[in-house]
Design a protein around this motif. Sequence first.
Motif, PDB file in Angstrom:
ATOM      1  N   LEU A 277       0.833  -1.205   0.000  1.00  0.00           N
ATOM      2  CA  LEU A 277       0.000   0.000   0.000  1.00  0.00           C
ATOM      3  C   LEU A 277       0.867   1.255   0.000  1.00  0.00           C
ATOM      4  O   LEU A 277       0.628   2.196  -0.781  1.00  0.00           O
ATOM      5  CB  LEU A 277      -0.915  -0.006   1.228  1.00  0.00           C
ATOM      6  CG  LEU A 277      -1.655   1.292   1.549  1.00  0.00           C
ATOM      7  CD1 LEU A 277      -2.678   1.627   0.475  1.00  0.00           C
ATOM      8  CD2 LEU A 277      -2.318   1.191   2.930  1.00  0.00           C
ATOM      9  N   ILE A 278       1.870   1.292   0.863  1.00  0.00           N
ATOM     10  CA  ILE A 278       2.755   2.460   0.942  1.00  0.00           C
ATOM     11  C   ILE A 278       3.480   2.676  -0.380  1.00  0.00           C
ATOM     12  O   ILE A 278       3.581   3.812  -0.875  1.00  0.00           O
ATOM     13  CB  ILE A 278       3.759   2.288   2.097  1.00  0.00           C
ATOM     14  CG1 ILE A 278       3.022   2.300   3.447  1.00  0.00           C
ATOM     15  CG2 ILE A 278       4.841   3.366   2.057  1.00  0.00           C
ATOM     16  CD1 ILE A 278       3.858   1.821   4.621  1.00  0.00           C
ATOM     17  N   ASN A 279       3.945   1.603  -0.966  1.00  0.00           N
ATOM     18  CA  ASN A 279       4.685   1.719  -2.223  1.00  0.00           C
ATOM     19  C   ASN A 279       3.801   2.179  -3.375  1.00  0.00           C
ATOM     20  O   ASN A 279       4.241   2.941  -4.243  1.00  0.00           O
ATOM     21  CB  ASN A 279       5.343   0.387  -2.572  1.00  0.00           C
ATOM     22  CG  ASN A 279       6.462   0.016  -1.608  1.00  0.00           C
ATOM     23  OD1 ASN A 279       6.975   0.872  -0.883  1.00  0.00           O
ATOM     24  ND2 ASN A 279       6.833  -1.250  -1.600  1.00  0.00           N
ATOM     25  N   GLN A 280       2.560   1.726  -3.394  1.00  0.00           N
ATOM     26  CA  GLN A 280       1.664   2.116  -4.479  1.00  0.00           C
ATOM     27  C   GLN A 280       1.098   3.529  -4.293  1.00  0.00           C
ATOM     28  O   GLN A 280       1.103   4.341  -5.221  1.00  0.00           O
ATOM     29  CB  GLN A 280       0.503   1.123  -4.596  1.00  0.00           C
ATOM     30  CG  GLN A 280       0.878  -0.234  -5.152  1.00  0.00           C
ATOM     31  CD  GLN A 280      -0.352  -1.016  -5.595  1.00  0.00           C
ATOM     32  OE1 GLN A 280      -1.257  -0.475  -6.220  1.00  0.00           O
ATOM     33  NE2 GLN A 280      -0.369  -2.303  -5.277  1.00  0.00           N
ATOM     34  N   ALA A 281       0.578   3.807  -3.105  1.00  0.00           N
ATOM     35  CA  ALA A 281      -0.135   5.069  -2.877  1.00  0.00           C
ATOM     36  C   ALA A 281       0.774   6.227  -2.508  1.00  0.00           C
ATOM     37  O   ALA A 281       0.403   7.386  -2.642  1.00  0.00           O
ATOM     38  CB  ALA A 281      -1.191   4.876  -1.781  1.00  0.00           C
ATOM     39  N   LYS A 282       1.965   5.898  -1.981  1.00  0.00           N
ATOM     40  CA  LYS A 282       2.921   6.923  -1.542  1.00  0.00           C
ATOM     41  C   LYS A 282       2.260   7.960  -0.630  1.00  0.00           C
ATOM     42  O   LYS A 282       2.326   9.183  -0.865  1.00  0.00           O
ATOM     43  CB  LYS A 282       3.578   7.598  -2.746  1.00  0.00           C
ATOM     44  CG  LYS A 282       4.419   6.644  -3.590  1.00  0.00           C
ATOM     45  CD  LYS A 282       5.030   7.312  -4.790  1.00  0.00           C
ATOM     46  CE  LYS A 282       5.991   6.394  -5.530  1.00  0.00           C
ATOM     47  NZ  LYS A 282       5.386   5.102  -5.941  1.00  0.00           N
ATOM     48  N   PRO A 283       1.643   7.507   0.440  1.00  0.00           N
ATOM     49  CA  PRO A 283       0.963   8.460   1.332  1.00  0.00           C
ATOM     50  C   PRO A 283       1.960   9.315   2.100  1.00  0.00           C
ATOM     51  O   PRO A 283       3.105   8.914   2.345  1.00  0.00           O
ATOM     52  CB  PRO A 283       0.180   7.540   2.268  1.00  0.00           C
ATOM     53  CG  PRO A 283       0.982   6.272   2.306  1.00  0.00           C
ATOM     54  CD  PRO A 283       1.533   6.119   0.917  1.00  0.00           C
ATOM     55  N   ASP A 284       1.492  10.487   2.505  1.00  0.00           N
ATOM     56  CA  ASP A 284       2.282  11.394   3.334  1.00  0.00           C
ATOM     57  C   ASP A 284       1.976  11.201   4.811  1.00  0.00           C
ATOM     58  O   ASP A 284       2.751  11.642   5.664  1.00  0.00           O
ATOM     59  CB  ASP A 284       1.983  12.840   2.934  1.00  0.00           C
ATOM     60  CG  ASP A 284       2.151  13.058   1.441  1.00  0.00           C
ATOM     61  OD1 ASP A 284       3.267  12.902   0.941  1.00  0.00           O
ATOM     62  OD2 ASP A 284       1.132  13.367   0.769  1.00  0.00           O
TER      63      ASP A 284
END
Length: 547
Positions: A277-284
């Motif tokens: 999820l972190i790698n795909q969405a790149k959330p802040d």
Amino acid sequence: MLASVLVVTVPMEAESLSSDATPEHIVSTRVEPVAAGAFAPTWKSLEGYEVPEWFRDAKFGMWAHWGPQCVPEAGDWYARFMYVQGHRQNKFHVERYGHPSVFGFKDVIHAWKAEKWEPEKLVAFYKRVGARYFFAMANHHDNLDLWASRHHAWNSVRVGPQKDLIAGWAAAARAQGLPFGVSVHAAHAWSWYEVAQGADKTGDKAGVPYDGKLTLADGKGTWWEGLDPQELYAQAHAPSPGFEAAESIHRRWHWDNGVTRTDLAYCQNFYDRTVDLINQAKPDLLYFDDTALPLWPVSDAGLKIAAHFYNATHARRGAGDAGVIFGKILNDEQRKALVWDIERGVPATTLPYAWQTDTCLGGWHYNRSVYEKDRYKSARTVIHMLADIVSKNGNLLLNVPVRGDGAIDEKEVAILEEIAAWMAVNGEAIYATRPWKVFGEGPASVGVELTAQGFNEGKGKPFTAADLRYTASKDGRTVYVIVMGVPTEPLRLAALGKAAGGSGVADVRLLGGGGTVTWEQSEDALVIGPVEGTPVAEAAIVFKVAL
């Protein structure tokens, strides 16, 4: 009553989880590596984290806590309580959909189409309301991933809406220039869903297993053929003793008190999914609905996820910015590593570090009865909460319940429009401010003790025009006095008297105009006379005091 800036110990430490535990399950990083960088997956290393300035300046975020549990429009935790015989949501489910042995939560997911979802319009509206960051729910305890998950077949691209919802939300937030956050709640599906293994105790379906017992082989010829319900429900284990009780999950939230322990495969899958999820969405920003970090202290999965997020976000955003991770019920050490999130609550006084309250206009998931009975928070209530929170060094994350079809209702829109109007006039007293030497004055300045994750919302004295909150510009040369209403008597502000140690007051004006301001500073108080004329924003008026 003068509200001191004295920092008190919040009475939650007994419920926090020690950072010194030795995890039982050590997850592998072979498939989803931890990004290289300054942070290692240990509590000591994570204590080197610093909150980015943009988050401290933002103050107000909005959240779409939206998933398949919004489809029935029957409130929060539907996917659990629909399996508890006699519960309100169980009765609703049987009447509307049928017995949960036949029509389970997997079938509610199948009914979810999100046909009116327009993320671009919603996020643009939220920005106009005043949001300076935006959150979307990535999964809930119901264990459905709302992105094109590489490690979980039960995701919103394959089932339900057949859309990558997180990608859509992320694109909409970035189009508006808003930092994007995701909330992850699925670590507890293991025990939260145990009721799906049960069966009715009485009635004509007594003893008939709910669909939490179904397997891959049972799906032949059904809409879910090829999908394993056990992957969704995570119930291929002996349930915890007394799991049938609706509230049993609360006393076992910390993976103790008799809960059946998770296995390594479950922890590994959660780790792989979240890093993906972190790698795909790149959330802040990354929100966990867990004490400390997810699966702690059973597993080191949460520590590795945190290290990966900080390192990857720092590499993407640059110096001094590793993003923000939120955790609940944190001890003093953990508050150095994460930002403390307080659910539906506010501490009694100013805290020395950045923190956040998360709350909701109504329930977390859409509830038709809240709409019909006019039980949403008013704009006035939200504005008062925001002022109180910001005065104590916090941020407010506000969830606006979204219907299953992806739209918000007209009553929510009306409330948000009122908030937008107030923020347009008074936003400078909120954004990029810092706590002043005292957070406020008035009868509602005495706080109520927090319990568990927070939950003191609405338990204190209601705010009136006799209550006020202070914020200050970063340079300390301007103080904002946020009055919780329109006073009809002169305001006596003891904290701004000459004897309080502050410099002389140079000027006082009302934000938004709307009336003449008379004032006088004496030794014991700054006295501001009643506003002549009708103020622009009546929920809370703001005086800008130049020092």
